[in-house]
Design a protein around this motif. Sequence first.
Motif, PDB file in Angstrom:
ATOM      1  N   ASP A   1      -4.731  30.002  97.715  1.00 34.59           N
ATOM      2  CA  ASP A   1      -5.663  30.209  96.614  1.00 34.59           C
ATOM      3  C   ASP A   1      -5.499  29.089  95.597  1.00 34.59           C
ATOM      4  O   ASP A   1      -4.705  28.170  95.788  1.00 34.59           O
TER       5      ASP A   1
ATOM      6  N   ASP B   1     -10.482  31.034  99.647  1.00 23.84           N
ATOM      7  CA  ASP B   1     -11.040  31.751  98.504  1.00 23.84           C
ATOM      8  C   ASP B   1     -12.545  31.571  98.511  1.00 23.84           C
ATOM      9  O   ASP B   1     -13.057  30.510  98.141  1.00 23.84           O
TER      10      ASP B   1
ATOM     11  N   TYR C   1     -13.910  30.696  95.057  1.00 21.46           N
ATOM     12  CA  TYR C   1     -13.160  29.565  94.474  1.00 21.46           C
ATOM     13  C   TYR C   1     -13.823  29.044  93.195  1.00 21.46           C
ATOM     14  O   TYR C   1     -13.166  28.910  92.163  1.00 21.46           O
TER      15      TYR C   1
ATOM     16  N   HIS D   1     -13.734  31.517  90.349  1.00 24.30           N
ATOM     17  CA  HIS D   1     -12.383  31.586  89.793  1.00 24.30           C
ATOM     18  C   HIS D   1     -12.042  30.315  89.012  1.00 24.30           C
ATOM     19  O   HIS D   1     -11.418  30.387  87.951  1.00 24.30           O
TER      20      HIS D   1
ATOM     21  N   GLU E   1     -10.021  32.059  86.219  1.00 24.90           N
ATOM     22  CA  GLU E   1      -9.445  33.268  86.812  1.00 24.90           C
ATOM     23  C   GLU E   1      -8.330  32.872  87.771  1.00 24.90           C
ATOM     24  O   GLU E   1      -8.464  32.996  89.003  1.00 24.90           O
ATOM     25  N   TYR E   2      -7.275  32.357  87.212  1.00 22.98           N
ATOM     26  CA  TYR E   2      -6.088  31.956  87.967  1.00 22.98           C
ATOM     27  C   TYR E   2      -4.914  31.987  87.001  1.00 22.98           C
ATOM     28  O   TYR E   2      -5.096  32.065  85.783  1.00 22.98           O
TER      29      TYR E   2
END
Length: 183
Positions: free
Chosen positions: A81, A116, A119, A122, A127-128
Motif C-alpha cells: 500500500d 490499492d 490509491y 488515498h 488517507e495514509y
Amino acid sequence: MKFNITDKELTKIMKNLVILCDTREKDNQSIISFFENKGIKYSCCALNHGDYSAMLPKGSIEGIDRDIYFTNDIVIENKKDIDELCGNLADKASRLKSEFAHLNKNNTKYFIFVRDGLYFKHLYNEEYRSKYKTNSLRARLKSICAEYKTQIVPIPKEYMAQEIHETIHYEVRNILKRELEVL
C-alpha cells in the motif's frame, strides 16, 4: 547475433517463460496460487532487484543452450500500500536511490505495483499513515518516476497476479521481438 523467427515460433518460445519470484517477498501466496491455478510457470529464487522478473530455460530458443535471464531488463516491485511505499522512501531512501540508479544504468524497465485500487483517493485525500503531506508525497513520487524512469502502477489486490504475469510476459515478448527479428 540476430535470429530470424516467425510469430508462431515466438509464441512457442513464450510458452517456456518462467516468472521469477523473490524468496524475500512476503504475503505473495495469492500470487503464487494464481500462477499455479493458471498453469503459469514460476520459480522462487533470490533476486538482486525487485520482487518479480523472468527467465527462459535453456533450449527455449533453438541454438541457445543456456538459461536466459531478464533480471536486468524487467523488474516489478510489489508494494502492499501507500504506507509501505512511503516507508521505503523515508527509511531506505539512499538504498532505494542507489538501486534505482543501478537499474537505470542497465536500462532496466522498473515498475512499482501498489496493491490499492483506491490509491489515488488515498493519496489525494491523505488517507495514509506517513508523515508526508499529500503535496510533498505526490511531488516526491513524481520526481522519483521522472528521475529514475520508474512507473508506479496502482492495482486492486485481486488483479495483482494477473498484472504481474501480463506485464512481464509482454515486456519479455517485446524484448525478444526486438532482439530476434520476428518475421
